[in-house]
Write an enzyme that holds these catalytic residues in place. Structure first.
Site, PDB file in Angstrom:
ATOM      1  N   LYS A  35     -13.095  -9.395   5.305  1.00  0.00           N
ATOM      2  CA  LYS A  35     -12.357  -8.829   6.423  1.00  0.00           C
ATOM      3  C   LYS A  35     -13.120  -7.699   7.110  1.00  0.00           C
ATOM      4  O   LYS A  35     -13.295  -7.712   8.334  1.00  0.00           O
ATOM      5  CB  LYS A  35     -11.043  -8.303   5.851  1.00  0.00           C
ATOM      6  CG  LYS A  35     -10.070  -7.745   6.799  1.00  0.00           C
ATOM      7  CD  LYS A  35      -8.728  -7.594   6.076  1.00  0.00           C
ATOM      8  CE  LYS A  35      -8.818  -6.658   4.873  1.00  0.00           C
ATOM      9  NZ  LYS A  35      -8.682  -5.238   5.278  1.00  0.00           N
ATOM     10  N   THR A  36     -13.573  -6.743   6.320  1.00  0.00           N
ATOM     11  CA  THR A  36     -14.283  -5.602   6.885  1.00  0.00           C
ATOM     12  C   THR A  36     -15.580  -6.052   7.541  1.00  0.00           C
ATOM     13  O   THR A  36     -15.980  -5.547   8.591  1.00  0.00           O
ATOM     14  CB  THR A  36     -14.601  -4.571   5.791  1.00  0.00           C
ATOM     15  OG1 THR A  36     -13.431  -4.370   5.014  1.00  0.00           O
ATOM     16  CG2 THR A  36     -15.032  -3.260   6.401  1.00  0.00           C
ATOM     17  N   ASP A 219      -7.481  -2.872  11.969  1.00  0.00           N
ATOM     18  CA  ASP A 219      -7.600  -3.320  10.582  1.00  0.00           C
ATOM     19  C   ASP A 219      -6.227  -3.188   9.908  1.00  0.00           C
ATOM     20  O   ASP A 219      -5.393  -2.402  10.355  1.00  0.00           O
ATOM     21  CB  ASP A 219      -8.627  -2.415   9.884  1.00  0.00           C
ATOM     22  CG  ASP A 219      -9.037  -2.963   8.533  1.00  0.00           C
ATOM     23  OD1 ASP A 219      -8.734  -4.130   8.250  1.00  0.00           O
ATOM     24  OD2 ASP A 219      -9.681  -2.213   7.770  1.00  0.00           O
ATOM     25  N   GLU A 220      -5.980  -3.905   8.840  1.00  0.00           N
ATOM     26  CA  GLU A 220      -4.725  -3.815   8.075  1.00  0.00           C
ATOM     27  C   GLU A 220      -3.509  -3.920   9.000  1.00  0.00           C
ATOM     28  O   GLU A 220      -2.557  -3.140   8.908  1.00  0.00           O
ATOM     29  CB  GLU A 220      -4.653  -2.481   7.301  1.00  0.00           C
ATOM     30  CG  GLU A 220      -5.837  -2.189   6.396  1.00  0.00           C
ATOM     31  CD  GLU A 220      -5.808  -2.981   5.095  1.00  0.00           C
ATOM     32  OE1 GLU A 220      -4.988  -3.901   4.962  1.00  0.00           O
ATOM     33  OE2 GLU A 220      -6.651  -2.686   4.230  1.00  0.00           O
ATOM     34  N   GLN A 250      -0.419  -8.671   1.795  1.00  0.00           N
ATOM     35  CA  GLN A 250      -0.826  -7.348   1.320  1.00  0.00           C
ATOM     36  C   GLN A 250      -0.088  -6.230   2.027  1.00  0.00           C
ATOM     37  O   GLN A 250      -0.541  -5.088   2.074  1.00  0.00           O
ATOM     38  CB  GLN A 250      -2.337  -7.180   1.487  1.00  0.00           C
ATOM     39  CG  GLN A 250      -3.130  -8.147   0.616  1.00  0.00           C
ATOM     40  CD  GLN A 250      -4.615  -7.917   0.717  1.00  0.00           C
ATOM     41  OE1 GLN A 250      -5.119  -6.877   0.317  1.00  0.00           O
ATOM     42  NE2 GLN A 250      -5.326  -8.894   1.269  1.00  0.00           N
ATOM     43  N   ARG A 606      -7.685  -7.284  -6.696  1.00  0.00           N
ATOM     44  CA  ARG A 606      -8.781  -6.308  -6.654  1.00  0.00           C
ATOM     45  C   ARG A 606      -9.890  -6.705  -7.611  1.00  0.00           C
ATOM     46  O   ARG A 606     -10.990  -6.166  -7.564  1.00  0.00           O
ATOM     47  CB  ARG A 606      -8.296  -4.893  -7.040  1.00  0.00           C
ATOM     48  CG  ARG A 606      -7.243  -4.240  -6.165  1.00  0.00           C
ATOM     49  CD  ARG A 606      -7.579  -4.273  -4.728  1.00  0.00           C
ATOM     50  NE  ARG A 606      -7.014  -5.452  -4.091  1.00  0.00           N
ATOM     51  CZ  ARG A 606      -7.434  -5.930  -2.928  1.00  0.00           C
ATOM     52  NH1 ARG A 606      -8.409  -5.344  -2.287  1.00  0.00           N
ATOM     53  NH2 ARG A 606      -6.885  -7.004  -2.409  1.00  0.00           N
TER      54      ARG A 606
END
Length: 735
Positions: A35-36, A219-220, A250, A606
């Site tokens: 994603k990043t 983002d997010e 998430q 994670r």
DNA sequence: AAGGCCCTTCTTTTT
DNA sequence: GAAGGGCCTT
């Protein structure tokens, strides 16, 4: 095109996202799907591929840490070419806009930002001012109500008053805003709300920013709330290039107003938007992904994703049951120690995650006893300390003498003889003279007994007040002329005798002084950028921001919330007991239970290689030990993926079945307790019609006091909270 | 005005 | 099992 080689290393879905055309793009990215990477390369692509100038790009992240991380990656891709980009959290970007455009607000551009503690203090004062009972109007619950309202774009004037209690809260809300403005201060939520208000009320300001930001990236996205969503639409309103990345699974900040349905809203609002799914996971073994999927698949209303990995099956998930919470902590630390001693892993490979901060204490003790280093994530731990808050209050006062909250905090710290009576006299005199207490203090400090206001006070009071005012005057003039931030810091410590006050020879006093020195070190880093930037960054730090960036070789202790966006080779999740994860406060609410599940999902995903889940039979709740049941989430893990260890490793399911099933079942609706008297008729996303306000969309609805309370967003008048029995809403379309 | 003692309440998660 | 508020004494 030169310099775009980085695109070659992307998978097809990632590449489609990075090189997507103009317009609105929604990227649904599973955990570990890059994603990043997509976000940063998208920016690099805009700059190098399409020739967009960095100052015309706005990129919003969830934490400062994420922003810094992105900046570091941009440096690698673009060297200096990205300078000028607006990159930061929603709150930081809004603070920046507000300081620039403060002429459109009713505060000055050196406004203070109130943290959670400050906000509660202001609310307590508002409650006192209104002569209300602090027992029936708890500051925390009033704060929640006000914050929820703000997150839904509801100002004090618009606060709906369905019940008597709401009417009282509305008055507290209004008083609270008055107090903030009198202190030239805003709270977290105001940063966003005020920015939206400025942009809505002033077309020329809106145009200025909307034209500037040719591209807006977020983002997010699943953790945005309504204000943030509104902000996004406003800032992107001219060019319409909005690129958002998120994952409904998430979404873990519902209690802070975040609404993963913004993902649905986005597709609804932008019919032509493109949707791209990132499903290849580069982080975890297939075992970890299968376990995570088994957990999350039980949630409704989500975009099904098929995460896959080519990292192989990997090791089974270990489920360990300990006798009590001490044994739980000891097991975790001992397991880590064994890995370290065998040389198979470094300390930085491990993370220990938990539901509540209180759980960190026993873990810390276990690490200390074993003589193993660890790093604890949690800004509150440091910035919430009394001595740190005191020092910050002094600095805030220098920067903004109108800040009455900070003034009240330190006017008698260390004790200098300003008690209740003196304080009341100061506030009274200030009100009569139409000054803030801080300004009056400065005046007394400057002129001493020559001041026309001297006579307002008894001799003793005047003396101590003038003394404090004198110090404040000195600090302000020294700071504006020659004194750098670190020197100002030292000067304050010296003038107030703060060190002697803290360091009383006790171990605790020594510790407290060390915390002040820690803060001073931080101030030193800001010597160049100065007091204003220092204070703003202090106000906007997040827990994650306190994670040292060096890949330090110590295990990390953190809450499941703070773990979002991070990855570790070996993840321990402790406290898998019913009532802790899921937390007992969530058990009555379907949505909250779904969020607890997502929280567990975030924790699991994670892990790169190994997951160890730990629970215990007995846990000290508050002083006394209580018997614990295993978390219901454990039932969802397929047996084939799990290796049971510890006490009664064969008997788990027995203890589970012994428990009467009165709690939430996972299929929706209510179980246990008394049945609701009426049925819920309205549901989020339903379209409804009101006789006066016309059509709107149901945002939320719940059964409350034998009636149904419906939150509706009307096209004509905006947000309204209604009682179903009164409003007679007609359902136009069911979702 | 300050300091000490007892009482309650609390625990979700945090920009 | 901590921390903060209220109430007491000095």
């Amino acid at each position: 095109m030169a310099g775009l080689d980085f695109i070659d290393s992307l998978n097809p879905a990632q590449r489609r996202a990075v090189t997507a055309g103009l317009g609105q793009v929604l990227v649904l990215a599973g955990p570990g799907s890059g994603k990043t990477r997509v976000l940063t390369q998208r920016i690099a692509y805009l700059v190098q591929g399409l020739g967009v100038r960095p100052q015309n790009i706005l990129a919003v992240t969830f934490t400062n840490k994420a922003a810094r991380e992105m900046e570091a990656r941009l440096v690698r891709l673009l060297q200096e070419d990205f300078k000028g980009i607006w990159l930061g959290t929603f709150h930081a970007n809004c603070a920046r806009i507000l300081r620039r455009e403060s002429q459109y607000t009713d505060f000055d551009n050196n406004f203070a930002i109130m943290d959670a503690d400050d906000q509660l203090a202001v609310i307590r004062r508002a409650i006192k001012d209104l002569n209300l009972d602090e027992k029936s109007y708890r500051a925390v619950s009033v704060h929640t109500a006000i914050s929820n309202a703000k997150n839904n774009l509801i100002t004090a004037a618009d606060f709906p008053t369905v019940s008597y209690r709401d009417a009282v809260i509305k008055r507290i809300y209004q008083r609270y805003q008055e107090l903030l403005r009198a202190s030239n201060a805003v709270d977290f939520d105001d940063l966003l709300l005020e920015t939206v208000r400025i942009l809505v009320d002033n077309p020329q300001v809106r145009e200025k920013y909307a034209r500037r930001f040719e591209h807006v990236l977020v983002d997010e996205f699943q953790d945005t709330n309504l204000v943030q969503y509104e902000l996004l639409k406003l800032l992107g309103s001219h060019h319409g290039n909005i690129f958002v990345v998120g994952d409904e699974d998430q979404s873990i900040y519902r209690w802070r107003g975040a609404d993963y349905r913004n993902v649905l809203r986005f597709e609804e609002d932008f019919k032509d938007s493109q949707k791209i799914l990132l499903e290849q996971n580069y982080r975890s073994t297939q075992t970890v992904l299968d376990a995570a999927r088994a957990v999350i698949d039980r949630n409704a209303f989500r975009t099904p994703k098929h995460l896959f990995s080519d990292r192989g099956k990997g090791e089974r998930i270990v489920l360990y049951e300990a006798a009590d919470d001490h044994a739980e902590a000891a097991y975790v630390v001992d397991t880590i120690r064994q890995y370290l001693e065998s040389g198979r892993a470094g300390g930085g490979d491990f993370a220990v995650m938990y539901r509540t901060n209180a759980q960190s204490r026993l873990l810390e003790e276990a690490f200390l006893r074993a003589g193993l280093p660890y790093r604890l994530v949690g800004a509150q731990r440091f910035y919430g300390r009394r001595e740190v808050k005191d020092m910050i209050a002094f600095l805030r006062l220098v920067h903004n003498p109108d800040d009455e909250i900070s003034l009240l905090r330190v006017i008698n710290v260390p004790p200098r003889g300003v008690g209740e009576r003196t304080l009341v006299a100061l506030q009274l005199a200030a009100r009569q003279l139409n000054l803030t207490p801080g300004r009056l203090l400065l005046e007394l400090g400057r002129q001493g007994d020559k001041s026309p206001y001297w006579g307002q006070f008894s001799g003793r009071s005047a003396l101590v007040l003038a003394d404090f005012g004198g110090m404040l005057t000195d600090w302000r003039s020294l700071h504006s002329t020659e004194l750098s931030l670190p020197s100002l810091f030292d000067r304050i410590v010296h003038d107030t005798g703060y060190r002697e006050f803290l360091d009383d020879g006790s171990e605790e006093g020594k510790q407290r002084w060390e915390n002040v020195e820690e803060l001073r070190k931080l101030a030193y880093d800001y010597a160049e950028r100065g007091l204003a930037v220092f204070l703003e960054n202090l106000a906007l730090v997040s827990d994650q921001d306190t994670i040292p960036n060096d890949e330090a070789s110590a295990p990390t202790l953190l809450t499941l919330h703070a773990a979002k966006g991070l990855e570790f080779s070996h993840v321990f999740i402790v406290g898998l007991d019913e009532g802790l994860l899921p937390h007992s406060r969530s058990k009555d609410d379907v949505e909250e239970m779904a969020e607890e599940r997502r929280l567990f999902y975030v924790g699991l995903t994670r892990a790169k290689n190994r997951v160890t889940l730990v629970r215990c039979q007995q846990r000290s709740a508050f002083g006394a030990y209580e018997t614990q049941e295993p978390s219901q989430f454990l039932e969802d893990l397929p047996d084939s993926l799990v290796l049971r260890q510890g006490l009664s490793s064969a008997g788990w399911s027995l203890s589970r079945q012994a428990r009467p099933k009165t709690w939430f079942t996972g299929t929706g609706g209510r179980t246990g307790g008394s049945a609701p008297v009426i049925e819920q008729r309205y549901h989020p996303s339903d379209r409804v019609r009101h006789a006066v306000w016309g059509e709107g969309i149901v945002m939320d609805s719940r059964i409350q006091d034998d009636d149904e309370t419906v939150d509706v967003f009307f096209e004509s008048v905006g947000f309204k909270r209604l009682a179903a029995s009164m409003a007679k809403l007609e359902i136009v379309a069911k979702k």
